[in-house]
Design an enzyme around this catalytic site. Structure first.
Site, PDB file in Angstrom:
ATOM      1  CB  SER A   1      -7.873   3.698  -1.439  1.00  0.00           C
ATOM      2  OG  SER A   1      -6.901   4.033  -2.355  1.00  0.00           O
TER       3      SER A   1
ATOM      4  CG  HIS B   1     -12.789   2.419  -1.251  1.00  0.00           C
ATOM      5  ND1 HIS B   1     -11.571   1.028  -0.960  1.00  0.00           N
ATOM      6  CD2 HIS B   1     -11.230   2.637  -2.290  1.00  0.00           C
ATOM      7  CE1 HIS B   1     -11.484   0.012  -1.630  1.00  0.00           C
ATOM      8  NE2 HIS B   1     -10.634   1.581  -2.248  1.00  0.00           N
TER       9      HIS B   1
ATOM     10  CE  LYS C   1     -11.864  -0.842  -4.982  1.00  0.00           C
ATOM     11  NZ  LYS C   1     -10.802  -1.526  -5.597  1.00  0.00           N
TER      12      LYS C   1
HETATM   13  N1  PLP Z   1     -10.196   3.575  -7.398  1.00  0.00           N
HETATM   14  C1  PLP Z   1     -10.077   3.501  -6.283  1.00  0.00           C
HETATM   15  C2  PLP Z   1      -9.828   4.534  -4.888  1.00  0.00           C
HETATM   16  C3  PLP Z   1      -9.690   2.430  -5.377  1.00  0.00           C
HETATM   17  O1  PLP Z   1      -9.302   2.235  -4.552  1.00  0.00           O
HETATM   18  C4  PLP Z   1      -9.526   1.367  -6.665  1.00  0.00           C
HETATM   19  C5  PLP Z   1      -9.088   0.149  -6.589  1.00  0.00           C
HETATM   20  O2  PLP Z   1      -8.449  -0.503  -6.350  1.00  0.00           O
HETATM   21  C6  PLP Z   1     -10.059   1.643  -8.067  1.00  0.00           C
HETATM   22  C7  PLP Z   1     -10.342   3.007  -8.347  1.00  0.00           C
HETATM   23  C8  PLP Z   1      -9.072   0.819  -9.225  1.00  0.00           C
HETATM   24  O3  PLP Z   1     -10.434   0.207  -8.717  1.00  0.00           O
HETATM   25  P1  PLP Z   1     -10.490  -1.506  -9.727  1.00  0.00           P
HETATM   26  O4  PLP Z   1      -9.855  -2.356  -8.869  1.00  0.00           O
HETATM   27  O5  PLP Z   1     -12.083  -1.955 -10.087  1.00  0.00           O
HETATM   28  O6  PLP Z   1     -10.086  -1.700 -10.666  1.00  0.00           O
END
Ligand code: PLP
Length: 621
Positions: A411, A439, A470
Site C-alpha cells: 500500500s 490495491h 478503493k
Molecule cells: N489492506 C490494505 C493493504 C490497505 O491498504 C487497506 C487500506 O486502508 C486495508 C487493508 C483496509 O481497508 P479498508 O480501508 O477497507 O478498511
C-alpha cells in the site's frame, strides 16, 4: 520576572554551586533566556504518596518490588547500580532490558534541565529557597514524561536528608522516607529507559532541552500516612500529543467539500485542486450510475441494515454482492465484511490461534499486523517480498499449522507480491496462502481482476482478501475462496458475527462498482496507462520512480520535509499525502502519489513538473 529577582536568583544559584556537597564545580554556566510561551510544556505534578521505611535496606527492597510490579525484570541489579551514579553530577541513563548505560558522557551522567514549578506557595515565592521536595518533584515530573522513560530512582546527596523516591507516570511520585543512612552525602539518580536504541537521542533532547513548567504541586502532607492522591489520568495523553507534534507526527485532516473526483474542493481553498492521493483509482466514488442504483436500493431497503447478518441484517443485496465477487475473482464463494481492516482482523484471528504460526511480509498493511497480533499465533516476519527468506523461515516450521500472508500490492510502495513463488512455498510446507488485494482489485491484471490475472495463474491463493473501498469506490472488505473457507468464516469470525452489517446502499454501490469494472475493462486499461504516463513524467523531471500499479511512492526520507512539501503542493493545487512513521519506517517518509483513471495526461504531466520543482527546492533531487 523583574530584573532584581533575576540577579537575586543568579547569585543564590552561584552560591549553591560553589558549596555543592559533591565538590567545587569545574565551571558555572548560567544562561538567562527569554522563552516563547508556546515552546513550554505544562505538566501536572505527579501525584505524591509516601512510604515510611525504617532502614535503607527496606527502602531499596521497596524499589525492587515497585520495579517488578512495573514489569521490569532486573529490579535488584538496577537498585545496586545506584552506587555507580553516586559520583556523577547528572543521572545514569539505563536501558532496563539490556542493562546498558545510555548516557553519552559517562563521567558526568545526563542532566535534566530547563524546568521549573509554577509557584503557588509563599514559601518558595522568591524561587531561591531550597525545597528538596519541590525541586525533586519538578524534576521527577519532567523526567517521568520523557519519551521512553519508565521510571526514575533518586537518592538525595544532602547528608541531612534520608528521603529518596521512585517516580514514573504509572506509579506517581513515591517518597521513600529512609533510603540511605543519615549523614551520608552519597546520592544519585537513575533514569530508566525502555525502547529502541535509535530513539535514545529523542529522550536525551527532551531531558536537556524541552522547557517544562510543572503545575499543581501539592503541599507535602504533615501526616505522611495519608492515602495517595488519584493520578492525573490525562497527563500522559497530553504528553503523547505534545511529542507527536514535536516530531512532526501529529496528524491533521483536510476537509473535502466535494465528492472524491480527480478535481476536489478543500475547505479554505479558493480553487479546486488535483487529487493525487485517492484510492478511488477508477474514479467510481461519485459515478452517476452507482449513485442512481444506490438511491434505488436505498428507497426500497432504507438507510441502515438494522442488525448483524446473523440476526436481522441480511438482505438480497448482501448475497448478490457476494455472488458477484465470487464470480469476479473466480472462486467458489465470497463473504463481505464491514471494512478491509475488519476483514483482516477477522480472517487471521479465526484461522489462526495460539500454537499456530503466521509468516508476514515486513511491509504488510497495519490491518494484517493487527490481525496477526489478535490471533495469538507466533508471528514470523520475513524480508519484504523476499521469497528466499520466506522459504528458509517456513522450512523451519514444517509440520506446524499456519498462514503465509502478504499485501498483493503494497500500500505504501506500490510493488506487487511474488505470488507464484509465495503459493509454491505455501503448498510445499502445508501452509495456507493469503493475499490482501486492497490495491490490486480493479488495478492490476488486464481486466482488473488482480494478482492472479496479473501473473496468469491457473489457481487462486487459499485466502483472497480485498476491499471494496478503493478501486470499487465504496466500502467494505471481502474474502473470496472455497465454500468451506467462507462457511468457516461466516460461523467463526467475530468481526462478521458481532457487528451490524453494512447498509444496503453501501452494498449496492459495491455491487454496481464491480459491475462497471467487469463490463468496462477499458477503464482499468486507462488507469494502467495513466500510472505509466505519470511515472514516465516524474522520471523525465528527475524523480527516479518505478511502479506497475496506481501507487507511486516518492521517498523524501524526513518527516518534516515530507510534510512541508505536501503542504506546499497543497497550496499549489495538488493533494498528495505525506506518509510518515508508523505507516512507513523512519527515514523512509514519502509522498504517496496515487493515480486515477479519470486524470488527464495534461494534469499528470503538469503535476510531475510541480512536484519536481518542489523537490528540487527542498534539495531532495
Ligand atoms: N489492506 C490494505 C493493504 C490497505 O491498504 C487497506 C487500506 O486502508 C486495508 C487493508 C483496509 O481497508 P479498508 O480501508 O477497507 O478498511
Amino acid at each position: 520576572m523583574e530584573r532584581e529577582k533575576v540577579d537575586m536568583i543568579v547569585s543564590h544559584l552561584v552560591e549553591r554551586a560553589l558549596h555543592h556537597s559533591k565538590g567545587a564545580p569545574d565551571f558555572i554556566n548560567i544562561k538567562v533566556e527569554k522563552v516563547k510561551e508556546d515552546t513550554i510544556l505544562h505538566l501536572q505534578a505527579l501525584p505524591v504518596s509516601t512510604h515510611t521505611t525504617k532502614t535503607p535496606e527496606e527502602g531499596r527492597e521497596l524499589i525492587v518490588e515497585i520495579l517488578t510490579g512495573q514489569g521490569i525484570a532486573h529490579g535488584r541489579k538496577i537498585v545496586d547500580l545506584i552506587e555507580q551514579a553516586f559520583d556523577l553530577r547528572g543521572a545514569l541513563l539505563l536501558n532496563v532490558d539490556t542493562m546498558q548505560r545510555l548516557d553519552p558522557d559517562q563521567q558526568r551522567g545526563l542532566r535534566a534541565t530547563n524546568m521549573d514549578a509554577i509557584r503557588q506557595n509563599r514559601d518558595s515565592q522568591d524561587g531561591i529557597t531550597k525545597n528538596h521536595y519541590q525541586e525533586a518533584l519538578v524534576l521527577a515530573t519532567k523526567v517521568a514524561h520523557a519519551p521512553n522513560i519508565v521510571g526514575e530512582i533518586c537518592i538525595s546527596d544532602d547528608p541531612n536528608y534520608t528521603t529518596g523516591y521512585f517516580a514514573s507516570q504509572a506509579t506517581g511520585y513515591i517518597r521513600i522516607t529512609h533510603i540511605k543512612a543519615m549523614g551520608s552525602a552519597k546520592g544519585g539518580r537513575i533514569f530508566l529507559y525502555r525502547g529502541n536504541q535509535e530513539d535514545v537521542q529523542r529522550t536525551i533532547n527532551y531531558l536537556q532541552k524541552q522547557y517544562v513548567l510543572v503545575e499543581h504541586i501539592q503541599e507535602l502532607p504533615r501526616n505522611s500516612a495519608v492515602p495517595a492522591p488519584l493520578p492525573d489520568k490525562w497527563g500522559w495523553i497530553e504528553t503523547e500529543l505534545f511529542n507527536l507534534k514535536q516530531n512532526h507526527l501529529f496528524r491533521k485532516m483536510q476537509r473535502l467539500e466535494t465528492a472524491q473526483r480527480c478535481l476536489v474542493h478543500c475547505h479554505g481553498q479558493e480553487k479546486d485542486i488535483l487529487m493525487l492521493a485517492s484510492n478511488s483509482y477508477l474514479g467510481l466514488t461519485a459515478d452517476e450510475r452507482i449513485i442512481t442504483y444506490t438511491k434505488q436500493v436505498m428507497d426500497i431497503f432504507g438507510a441502515g441494515s438494522g442488525g448483524s447478518r446473523m440476526t436481522t441484517g441480511n438482505y438480497p443485496i448482501h448475497e448478490m454482492l457476494e455472488s458477484r465477487l465470487a464470480e469476479f475473482k473466480e472462486t467458489e464463494a465470497a463473504i463481505v465484511f464491514n471494512s478491509g481492516y475488519v476483514a483482516n482482523l477477522a480472517i487471521l484471528s479465526s484461522c489462526c490461534t495460539k500454537g499456530d504460526v503466521i509468516f508476514s511480509d515486513e511491509l504488510n498493511h497495519a490491518s494484517i499486523i493487527d490481525g496477526c497480533r489478535l490471533s495469538g499465533a507466533e508471528i514470523i516476519i520475513y524480508r519484504h517480498n523476499d521469497m528466499r527468506d520466506l522459504k528458509e523461515k517456513t522450512a523451519r516450521y514444517q509440520g506446524r499449522r499456519g498462514v503465509i500472508v502478504s499485501d498483493a500490492v503494497f500500500s505504501m510502495d506500490g510493488d506487487i507480491v511474488n505470488l507464484p513463488e509465495l503459493m509454491r512455498i505455501a503448498d510445499t510446507y502445508g501452509f495456507l496462502s493469503m493475499i490482501d488485494e486492497a490495491h490490486a482489485t480493479g488495478v492490476i491484471g488486464r481486466t482488473g481482476r488482480g494478482t492472479v490475472e496479473h501473473y496468469g495463474l491457473q489457481k487462486n491463493p487459499d485466502i483472497l482478501m480485498g476491499t471494496l473501498s478503493k478501486a470499487v469506490g465504496s466500502e467494505g472488505g471481502f474474502v473470496c475462496g472455497s465454500r468451506i473457507l467462507v462457511d468457516f468464516l461466516r460461523n467463526k469470525s467475530r468481526g462478521f458475527i458481532f457487528t451490524t452489517s453494512l447498509s444496503p446502499a453501501t452494498m449496492a454501490a459495491s455491487y454496481k462498482g464491480l459491475d462497471i469494472i467487469a463490463s468496462h475493462p477499458e477503464l482499468v486499461e486507462k488507469l494502467q496507462q495513466n500510472a505509466a504516463w505519470f511515472c514516465e513524467a516524474l522520471r523525465e523531471n528527475g524523480i527516479g520512480v518505478y511502479s506497475e500499479t496506481a501507487i507511486i511512492p516518492i521517498v523524501i526520507g524526513d518527516a518534516e520535509k515530507a510534510l512541508r512539501i505536501a503542504e506546499k503542493l497543497f497550496h499549489q493545487g495538488y493533494f498528495i499525502s505525506a506518509i510518515r512513521y508508523p505507516t512507513v519506517k523512519k527515514g523512509s517518509e514519502r509522498l504517496r502519489a496515487a493515480v486515477m483513471a479519470t486524470h488527464t495526461k495534461e494534469e499528470l504531466t503538469r503535476g510531475a513538473e510541480v512536484i519536481s520543482q518542489l523537490l528540487y527546492e527542498e534539495n531532495v533531487i
